[in-house]
Structure formats: structure tokens, C-alpha cells
Design an enzyme around this catalytic site. Structure first.
Site, PDB file in Angstrom:
ATOM      1  N   LYS A  61      -8.123 -19.766  10.074  1.00  0.00           N
ATOM      2  CA  LYS A  61      -7.295 -20.828  10.650  1.00  0.00           C
ATOM      3  C   LYS A  61      -7.677 -22.190  10.070  1.00  0.00           C
ATOM      4  O   LYS A  61      -6.809 -23.039   9.826  1.00  0.00           O
ATOM      5  CB  LYS A  61      -7.446 -20.839  12.172  1.00  0.00           C
ATOM      6  N   HIS A  76      14.701  16.603  -7.821  1.00  0.00           N
ATOM      7  CA  HIS A  76      15.266  15.538  -6.996  1.00  0.00           C
ATOM      8  C   HIS A  76      15.094  15.823  -5.511  1.00  0.00           C
ATOM      9  O   HIS A  76      16.013  15.653  -4.703  1.00  0.00           O
ATOM     10  CB  HIS A  76      16.730  15.309  -7.334  1.00  0.00           C
TER      11      HIS A  76
END
Length: 520
Positions: free
Chosen positions: A133, A272
Site C-alpha cells: 500500500k 481436434h
């Protein structure tokens, strides 16, 4: 300058602390880290000397003190903050080097609840968030890989740049968010909660960056769940070949999910993400030959998975064509040598390849602006009956061979994109039709597939599976014309009786499972 160091992962910490000390930076430390650095001959101050309060409660309370957090959080450009520090006789802390109690590692080794909860860090995340912070004034490191970056800037410029501090700050919030998500996931699992929470936070760890995604213009990466991943693709070891692509991983996963349905020796070929050939037998060589001959066209450039060790004979057969990937739980030495003779093949070792995921695992699909989450499709049949109890709805019961083929077809169709039809005969898929927009097209395509590669006679006495019910009798009619003699499907259509009538008229058996397997 002062640095606070408190780390559970002590990788590189001694050298880093020595270099900080050589720059005249005062080092404060706690517990085990203090002992490691002190024993290395580094001039160091214990946390209690700073707080004026002893560490207590077996180390649960040591850094939770104003002398620590005020020193971290004070904004140096704020005159009032600095005045208060002076009045309170508190010095600033300019570097915070902290990594957290090993909660993840504790969970992964299946420690009991008491030990696991004891490894939830309290003071560490608090210090990290405080430092992050106040990143304008404090450099914070949670990752040992960043030590060199910090020390280099200190040695060259006598400070850590603001850009670097912000980069380090952002890593902290990534780290603490993941840490808290792991704790939340553990708590949910411990209370055996299968509900979907009002909010959800998921955490994954990156395994690798991909060269690109489904297409070359898309960026991609591969992430893994933070869990024991035995038998999963995330635990695969690449023995040979170049890195897997995005499509390789997706397609291989489709084959792996299907392979896990089989206990007998089985070979699965995928293209696929859809199966194009599946074979079972009492040995892996014959299983592969069946899978190959089911569709010798589509297997080219495909992915082949086995649930038994690949032997020399099978390896020689595989090497007759080009396949992208071969995965198995083990390879004989001779098989490995044969397969490695091809430069472009990828060989994956997946130990425990038959181990199934936890049935409470989730499947996640991304949609625009959100995600869909569901439990995985872990069941083959409903809980309330076994294979032997599946109901025959026609006059004719299936033969034992037909029943074996029906159940194999049902396993395959479960892992084939909807609408799907699968035809099986004698432990071999002979027709697979995925992803059609209506079921009759899928049925005709599967029949055509069988005729092309196995001949029209292969359909006589074959078994067929559909992933969802027949809304019309047309699929049963096509199956009857082709010579198929057994069908398995979920049932549940308002017009079920029409398909049943077709089967009875043509001396076919039909089984209802009362469970569908859509896959989109």
C-alpha cells in the site's frame, strides 16, 4: 535504511541479506529467519528489540505491533506522519522481505486440519499489504527471484526506483489474493460444501507460456490447479519433442478424459478434441491396431493415448505414420528408442493415467462478461443402477457381445461433441460423428464413416450410441437399414415409442440409460 526480513522460503536469503548489510542497511528479523541469518554471521536485530515486546503464543504474535506497521505505513512526504513517528520514537522500515507460511505445501501433503490451519499466516500478509500500500516509500519482495533486481538498483542508485516498487507491489497483491483463495478453497472442501458460492475466487499457477493460442494471432498460457494432479495432463512429463501448443494440450486432454473410462487395455486417437478411433483388447498392440484402422485418415497428425505401457511392437506400428503426440503411463526402453527416432513426435509420460479427477471438480466455460461453472460429468450411468440393471425397452435383449460394444460406444459418445453418434463392433469404434446440428446427420455420418473405412458388412451386428434421446424414429430407421442390431440412448423423448417400434420391427435391441451426455 532498514529492512525487515521474515521468510519461510529461505532460497537466496543469506546472500541477499549479506549484500544489504554491506550497503549499511540495518536488518530486522524474526524467528527461524533470525537464526539462519545470525548463524551466517550477519549483523541483525531481533523483532523484539524493535517492538519492545517478546514474541508470544508460539510465534503467532511477533510483528503485529505499531513499531512495525507505523514504520512501514508512514508516508515520508507527509509531515504529520513523520512528526508522529518522531514523537513515538518509531523508525521507518524501507524494505520488507516476506514470504508466507507454506500453506499450499501443507495442503498438498494432506496434513491434518489442525496443522493446516496453523500454517495460515497472519502477520506476513499484514506486513506485505502494508508495504505494498505504501509502495511509494517501501520496496517489498515476496519472490526470491526479485532479490537481484532490488539489490542491483540499491547498489547502483542507492534506492529502488518507483517503477520497480510498483511492480513489486502488484506482485504482492497477486500473491496474497492467491494465498487467501487457497485458504477459502480448503475451507470449502473441509466442510464438504458442493454448493456454488455467491462469489468465487479461483487461483491457478502458470506452467508455461504458449507460442500462441488456437490461432497464431492469439496469445496464450497454460495454468494448473493447485492440487495433487496425479494422472492429469498438468503432471505430464515430456520425454521427447518440442513444447506442446495450445491446441495440442486441449486435444490431448479430450483424449485423456475418454481414456480414463477404460479399465481394459485401450488406445484412443483424438483430432481436434474429438475421438476419431478407439480400440480395446487384451493387449495394447491389438488395441492400437483397432484404433488406427477405425480411421486411418484422421489419425495422421493426431494424438494417441494408451492406458498401458507401450512396448517395442506397438512403437514400431505407431512409427509407420506421423502422429503429433503419444502419451502413456510408461514406455519400454526399446519403445522409447524407436519413437524418439522421429524428431517431431512429442512423447508424454503420464503416471497414474487411469486415475480419475475428484467428482466434485468443476468444469469452467468462459462466456462474454462471465463464466459458467458446473461439476464435471464424472458419471457414466445414474447412481441408482449399475450396468447390469440398464433397462432394455425392446422385445429383444442384446447379446453379451452387443452389450459390451454398447457400453464402449456409450463411453465414447460421452466424450464426443454433441450432437454425437458412435458405432462400435467387437471392441472397436467403426463410426464416430461429432458436433452435428441435428441427430440424423450425425447418424448418417457415422454410418458413412464405418462404410468408408471398415466396409458395409462391418455394420451388421454393430452397436450404436447416441449422447441424447431420439426425438424422431429416423435414427433408428437408418441404423436398421445399415444392419446395426443394438442401440443405447438416454430415452426421455415424447416419441420414444416410435423408435422402440422400429427396433422391434427390425429385431433390434434398444437400451435406455436415463442419463444424457451433452458435450459442447
Amino acid at each position: 535504511m532498514r529492512a525487515l526480513i521474515s521468510v519461510s522460503d529461505k532460497t537466496g536469503i543469506i546472500e541477499f541479506a549479506q549484500r544489504l548489510s554491506s550497503l549499511g542497511i540495518e536488518i530486522i528479523s524474526t524467528g527461524g529467519t533470525y537464526n539462519v541469518l545470525k548463524n551466517a554471521g550477519i549483523n541483525i536485530k531481533g523483532i523484539s528489540e524493535v517492538t519492545g515486546f517478546p514474541e508470544c503464543l508460539n510465534g503467532r504474535v511477533k510483528t503485529l505491533h505499531p513499531n512495525i506497521h507505523a514504520g512501514i505505513l508512514a508516508i515520508r512526504s507527509n509531515d504529520e506522519h513523520m512528526k508522529q513517528l518522531s514523537q513515538l520514537n518509531i523508525d521507518t522500515i524501507d524494505l520488507v522481505i516476506v514470504n508466507l507460511y507454506p500453506f499450499k505445501q501443507t495442503v498438498l501433503r494432506n496434513a491434518d486440519r489442525q496443522e493446516t490451519i496453523e500454517n495460515i499466516d497472519i502477520g506476513g500478509p499484514t506486513m506485505l499489504r502494508s508495504a505494498a500500500k505504501n509502495y511509494h516509500d517501501v520496496a517489498v519482495a515476496v519472490d526470491p527471484d526479485d532479490y537481484e533486481l532490488i539489490i542491483k538498483e540499491l547498489e547502483e542508485n542507492n534506492e529502488v526506483s518507483l517503477d520497480t516498487k510498483f511492480y513489486l507491489c502488484s506482485k504482492v497483491f497477486d500473491h496474497t489474493a492467491q494465498y487467501d483463495a487457497l485458504i477459502a478453497a480448503y475451507m470449502k472442501k473441509e466442510r464438504n460444501d458442493s454448493s456454488f458460492a455467491q462469489t468465487i475466487t479461483l487461483t491457478y499457477e502458470k506452467l508455461q507460456d504458449m507460442r500462441y493460442g488456437e490461432n497464431p494471432h492469439q496469445k496464450a498460457a497454460f495454468y494448473k490447479e493447485i492440487s495433487n494432479s496425479k494422472g492429469m495432463l498438468t503432471s505430464a512429463v515430456k520425454l521427447h519433442g518440442k513444447e506442446l501448443s495450445f491446441n495440442n494440450i486441449n486435444d490431448t486432454n479430450g483424449a485423456l478424459e475418454l481414456l480414463k473410462e477404460f479399465e481394459e487395455p485401450a488406445a484412443v486417437v483424438c483430432k481436434h478434441a474429438n475421438p476419431c478411433g478407439v480400440g480395446t483388447s487384451d493387449n495394447i498392440y491389438d488395441a492400437y491396431v483397432k484404433a488406427y484402422s477405425a480411421d486411418p485418415t484422421s489419425i495422421f497428425g493426431g494424438i494417441v493415448l494408451f492406458n498401458r505401457e507401450i512396448d517395442e511392437r506397438t512403437a514400431e506400428e505407431i512409427n509407420k505414420i506421423f502422429v503429433e503426440i503419444v502419451a502413456a503411463p510408461s514406455f519400454s526402453e526399446d519403445a522409447l528408442k524407436i519413437l524418439k527416432s522421429k524428431k517431431n513426435i512429442r512423447l508424454l509420460l503420464i503416471e497414474n493415467i487411469t486415475e480419475k479427477p475428484d467428482e466434485n471438480s468443476c468444469d469452467i466455460k468462459k462466456v462474454s462478461g462471465g463464466i459458467l461453472i458446473q461439476t464435471i460429468d464424472s458419471k457414466l450411468f445414474p447412481d441408482f443402477f449399475a450396468e447390469s440393471e440398464i433397462k432394455t425397452v425392446t422385445s429383444k435383449e442384446p447379446t453379451e457381445q452387443e452389450k459390451r460394444d454398447l457400453f464402449m460406444a456409450w463411453k465414447i459418445v460421452k466424450h464426443t461433441k454433441s450432437n454425437a453418434i458412435v458405432i462400435v463392433k467387437n471392441g472397436q469404434s467403426i463410426g464416430i460423428a461429432p458436433g452435428q446440428v441435428n441427430r440424423i446427420w450425425a447418424c448418417k455420418q457415422a454410418i458413412d464413416h464405418a462404410i468408408e473405412f471398415s466396409g458395409a458388412d462391418s455394420l451388421k451386428g454393430a452397436s450404436m450410441a447416441s449422447d441424447a434421446f431420439f426425438p424422431f424414429p429416423d435414427c433408428a430407421e437408418e441404423a436398421a437399414k445399415a444392419g446395426i442390431t443394438a442401440v443405447i440412448q438416454p430415452g426421455g423423448s415424447l416419441k420414444d415409442n416410435l423408435s422402440i417400434e422400429v427396433c422391434n420391427k427390425n429385431n433390434m435391441s434398444m437400451l435406455f440409460t436415463d442419463m444424457r451426455h451433452f458435450k459442447h
